[in-house]
Design a protein around this motif. Structure first.
Motif, mmCIF file in Angstrom:
data_model
loop_
_atom_site.group_PDB
_atom_site.id
_atom_site.type_symbol
_atom_site.label_atom_id
_atom_site.label_comp_id
_atom_site.label_asym_id
_atom_site.label_seq_id
_atom_site.Cartn_x
_atom_site.Cartn_y
_atom_site.Cartn_z
ATOM 1 N N LEU A 123 51.241 31.167 20.965
ATOM 2 C CA LEU A 123 52.465 30.772 20.267
ATOM 3 C C LEU A 123 52.200 30.536 18.785
ATOM 4 N N THR A 124 51.072 29.916 18.469
ATOM 5 C CA THR A 124 50.728 29.666 17.073
ATOM 6 C C THR A 124 50.507 30.976 16.330
ATOM 7 N N GLN A 125 49.810 31.911 16.963
ATOM 8 C CA GLN A 125 49.583 33.218 16.345
ATOM 9 C C GLN A 125 50.904 33.928 16.083
ATOM 10 N N LYS A 126 51.822 33.850 17.036
ATOM 11 C CA LYS A 126 53.130 34.497 16.874
ATOM 12 C C LYS A 126 53.938 33.812 15.785
ATOM 13 N N ARG A 127 53.912 32.481 15.763
ATOM 14 C CA ARG A 127 54.697 31.724 14.773
ATOM 15 C C ARG A 127 54.213 31.998 13.353
ATOM 16 N N LEU A 128 52.918 32.080 13.167
ATOM 17 C CA LEU A 128 52.354 32.296 11.837
ATOM 18 C C LEU A 128 52.267 33.775 11.464
ATOM 19 N N LYS A 129 52.581 34.647 12.432
ATOM 20 C CA LYS A 129 52.523 36.100 12.211
ATOM 21 C C LYS A 129 51.126 36.528 11.773
ATOM 22 N N ILE A 130 50.137 36.072 12.536
ATOM 23 C CA ILE A 130 48.744 36.405 12.248
ATOM 24 C C ILE A 130 48.151 37.101 13.468
ATOM 25 N N GLN A 131 46.950 37.614 13.323
ATOM 26 C CA GLN A 131 46.261 38.293 14.406
ATOM 27 C C GLN A 131 44.829 37.796 14.497
ATOM 28 N N GLY A 132 44.213 38.004 15.662
ATOM 29 C CA GLY A 132 42.787 37.743 15.812
ATOM 30 C C GLY A 132 42.401 36.327 16.162
ATOM 31 N N LEU A 133 43.368 35.433 16.379
ATOM 32 C CA LEU A 133 43.019 34.042 16.684
ATOM 33 C C LEU A 133 42.345 33.911 18.048
ATOM 34 N N PRO A 134 42.870 34.522 19.128
ATOM 35 C CA PRO A 134 42.160 34.414 20.410
ATOM 36 C C PRO A 134 40.740 34.974 20.342
ATOM 37 N N GLU A 135 40.579 36.073 19.600
ATOM 38 C CA GLU A 135 39.239 36.657 19.461
ATOM 39 C C GLU A 135 38.313 35.704 18.720
ATOM 40 N N PHE A 136 38.836 35.058 17.671
ATOM 41 C CA PHE A 136 38.023 34.098 16.930
ATOM 42 C C PHE A 136 37.581 32.949 17.840
ATOM 43 N N LEU A 137 38.479 32.502 18.699
ATOM 44 C CA LEU A 137 38.160 31.413 19.628
ATOM 45 C C LEU A 137 37.334 31.896 20.816
ATOM 46 N N LYS A 138 37.047 33.205 20.863
ATOM 47 C CA LYS A 138 36.269 33.825 21.933
ATOM 48 C C LYS A 138 36.913 33.605 23.297
ATOM 49 N N TYR A 139 38.232 33.472 23.286
ATOM 50 C CA TYR A 139 39.008 33.276 24.510
ATOM 51 C C TYR A 139 38.507 32.077 25.314
ATOM 52 N N ASP A 140 37.857 31.162 24.627
ATOM 53 C CA ASP A 140 37.303 29.972 25.293
ATOM 54 C C ASP A 140 38.340 28.852 25.270
ATOM 55 N N TYR A 141 39.271 28.917 26.214
ATOM 56 C CA TYR A 141 40.358 27.940 26.251
ATOM 57 C C TYR A 141 39.948 26.656 26.970
ATOM 58 N N LEU A 142 38.698 26.577 27.404
ATOM 59 C CA LEU A 142 38.178 25.358 28.017
ATOM 60 C C LEU A 142 37.123 24.699 27.126
ATOM 61 N N LYS A 143 37.092 25.087 25.861
ATOM 62 C CA LYS A 143 36.135 24.481 24.944
ATOM 63 C C LYS A 143 36.411 22.969 24.870
ATOM 64 N N PHE A 144 35.361 22.184 24.966
ATOM 65 C CA PHE A 144 35.402 20.712 24.956
ATOM 66 C C PHE A 144 35.888 20.122 26.275
ATOM 67 N N TYR A 145 36.253 20.986 27.235
ATOM 68 C CA TYR A 145 36.809 20.457 28.487
ATOM 69 C C TYR A 145 35.775 19.644 29.268
ATOM 70 N N LYS A 146 36.223 18.545 29.843
ATOM 71 C CA LYS A 146 35.369 17.728 30.705
ATOM 72 C C LYS A 146 36.237 17.067 31.769
#
Length: 217
Positions: free
Chosen positions: A194-217
């Motif tokens: 949603l943030t990528q779409k709102r800001l009209k940018i690309q490459g954010l998931p790739e930058f985050l390495k698709y790690d949506y559980l980063k810091f998860y505990k």
């Protein structure tokens, strides 16, 4: 400028930069704008906004020896400077550029602060809360992201003097770090998209390495 029906005006538009500049001053514009049917652009969400100023398409001035020096040069009322200033600049070439363009240039260009990498470690209190906020900057004309501190984010977002805010988008992500694992992953993936779409940018998931559980505990 005469009455124009609202159905011929596009309102509530937003630009994050590198798109428009003020017609009178030439300074880059970031913020809300509206567009008339005839192709004119003005600041503000609608014609009812205060302090409306006309905009024109953004123009970036590039150095005359860019291909050999591999730099990008921008002009402003403060003089001529680069965001990747090379120590090997030939002062004679710079002088030639100054004479050709009529722009002012200082022998000691202003050194603007760039974003720097910040690595955040969640605290026990963060995990009890279940969420943190991550801060980022992105080069406006390149797929270059950096995770930064809250202080750096605020300086770029608020266009703090001394920072190269003209060339970066500053944004944040609310980030889940505890709870049901699948829900956390889904929530972080959705807010990223949603943030990528709102800001009209690309490459954010790739930058985050698709790690949506980063810091998860």
């Amino acid at each position: 400028m005469g009455y124009v029906p609202l159905n011929r005006i596009k309102t509530n538009l937003y630009t994050v930069g590198q798109e428009f500049q003020f017609l009178e001053t030439g300074r880059e514009y970031v913020g809300y704008y509206h567009q008339y049917y005839d192709g004119r652009y003005f600041t503000g969400k609608s014609p009812d906004a205060e302090y409306i100023q006309q905009l024109t398409p953004f123009i970036k001035t590039r150095g005359i020896f860019e291909e050999t020096a591999e730099i990008e040069v921008y002009t402003s009322g403060r003089g001529l400077y680069s965001d990747r200033l090379s120590e090997s600049w030939d002062l004679n070439i710079i002088q030639t550029y100054r004479q050709a363009s009529g722009d002012l240039i200082t022998d000691d260009p202003p050194k603007l602060k760039l974003p720097s990498l910040y690595r955040y470690t969640p605290t026990d209190q963060d995990y009890d809360l279940g969420e943190i906020t991550r801060y980022f900057t992105k080069k406006t004309n390149e797929l270059k992201y950096i995770e930064v501190s809250k202080e750096t984010y605020e300086n770029f977002l608020n266009q703090q003097a001394g920072y190269a805010w003209e060339y970066y988008i500053a944004f944040n992500l609310p980030w889940q770090i505890s709870g049901d694992k699948e829900e956390v992953e889904t929530t972080n993936r959705n807010i990223t998209q949603l943030t990528q779409k709102r800001l009209k940018i690309q490459g954010l998931p790739e930058f985050l390495k698709y790690d949506y559980l980063k810091f998860y505990k």
